[in-house]
Design a protein around this motif. Structure first.
Motif, PDB file in Angstrom:
ATOM      1  N   ILE A   3     -61.035  85.014 -60.749  1.00 32.19           N
ATOM      2  CA  ILE A   3     -60.158  85.540 -61.802  1.00 32.19           C
ATOM      3  C   ILE A   3     -59.345  86.724 -61.295  1.00 32.19           C
ATOM      4  O   ILE A   3     -58.174  86.863 -61.609  1.00 32.19           O
ATOM      5  N   SER A   9     -61.970  93.842 -58.593  1.00 33.16           N
ATOM      6  CA  SER A   9     -63.385  93.644 -58.903  1.00 33.16           C
ATOM      7  C   SER A   9     -64.216  94.847 -58.453  1.00 33.16           C
ATOM      8  O   SER A   9     -65.153  95.251 -59.150  1.00 33.16           O
ATOM      9  N   SER A  16     -67.372 100.502 -64.331  1.00 34.45           N
ATOM     10  CA  SER A  16     -68.444 100.055 -65.216  1.00 34.45           C
ATOM     11  C   SER A  16     -69.727 100.827 -64.969  1.00 34.45           C
ATOM     12  O   SER A  16     -70.423 101.206 -65.914  1.00 34.45           O
ATOM     13  N   PHE A  77     -71.708  94.244 -69.635  1.00 32.05           N
ATOM     14  CA  PHE A  77     -71.036  92.948 -69.579  1.00 32.05           C
ATOM     15  C   PHE A  77     -69.888  92.987 -68.570  1.00 32.05           C
ATOM     16  O   PHE A  77     -69.724  92.074 -67.758  1.00 32.05           O
ATOM     17  N   THR A  78     -69.107  94.046 -68.588  1.00 32.23           N
ATOM     18  CA  THR A  78     -68.003  94.194 -67.632  1.00 32.23           C
ATOM     19  C   THR A  78     -68.530  94.312 -66.205  1.00 32.23           C
ATOM     20  O   THR A  78     -67.933  93.777 -65.268  1.00 32.23           O
ATOM     21  N   ILE A  81     -69.431  90.778 -64.985  1.00 30.80           N
ATOM     22  CA  ILE A  81     -68.222  90.011 -64.660  1.00 30.80           C
ATOM     23  C   ILE A  81     -67.608  90.521 -63.349  1.00 30.80           C
ATOM     24  O   ILE A  81     -67.250  89.732 -62.470  1.00 30.80           O
ATOM     25  N   SER A  82     -67.501  91.836 -63.201  1.00 30.81           N
ATOM     26  CA  SER A  82     -66.922  92.405 -61.978  1.00 30.81           C
ATOM     27  C   SER A  82     -67.797  92.105 -60.767  1.00 30.81           C
ATOM     28  O   SER A  82     -67.288  91.817 -59.679  1.00 30.81           O
ATOM     29  N   HIS A  84     -69.768  89.523 -60.376  1.00 25.60           N
ATOM     30  CA  HIS A  84     -69.569  88.103 -60.057  1.00 25.60           C
ATOM     31  C   HIS A  84     -68.266  87.901 -59.302  1.00 25.60           C
ATOM     32  O   HIS A  84     -68.215  87.168 -58.306  1.00 25.60           O
ATOM     33  N   GLN A  85     -67.210  88.541 -59.756  1.00 26.83           N
ATOM     34  CA  GLN A  85     -65.921  88.395 -59.084  1.00 26.83           C
ATOM     35  C   GLN A  85     -65.954  89.001 -57.681  1.00 26.83           C
ATOM     36  O   GLN A  85     -65.359  88.452 -56.749  1.00 26.83           O
TER      37      GLN A  85
END
Length: 96
Positions: A3, A9, A16, A77-78, A81-82, A84-85
């Motif tokens: 993404i 990321s 975060s 949550f952020t 996601i970060s 993972h990216q």
């Protein structure tokens, strides 16, 4: 699924992590009713008794502490996601 890029990321990971630490600490300080944060709770109007004022102040501190902890959950949550990216980007760059 990619993404965002590696720099974004990594930036998301750093921001975060700092947001989680700051909001958890602020939630703790609101929970113990730190006087330094008294200006940030919602206290408006006139009060008939001192007990009414203390009751509303305690409720304001507790609600603000819960709000900080909920915001920290959004930062978690952020962070996921970060992270993972960042993993996807580092894996993609190592295979090339």
């Amino acid at each position: 699924m990619k993404i965002c890029g590696p720099k974004l990321s990594l930036c998301g990971l750093i921001i975060s992590t700092w947001g989680i630490i700051q909001l958890i600490l602020m939630g703790i300080f609101y929970y113990v009713q730190s006087v330094a944060l008294s200006e940030d709770i919602a206290l408006e109007g006139e009060y008939n008794t001192i007990e009414e004022f203390y009751s509303l102040a305690e409720r304001g501190y507790l609600q603000t502490a819960y709000n900080c902890w909920i915001a920290a959950l959004f930062y978690i949550f952020t962070l996921v996601i970060s992270g993972h990216q960042f993993y996807v980007n580092s894996r993609a760059s190592s295979t090339m």
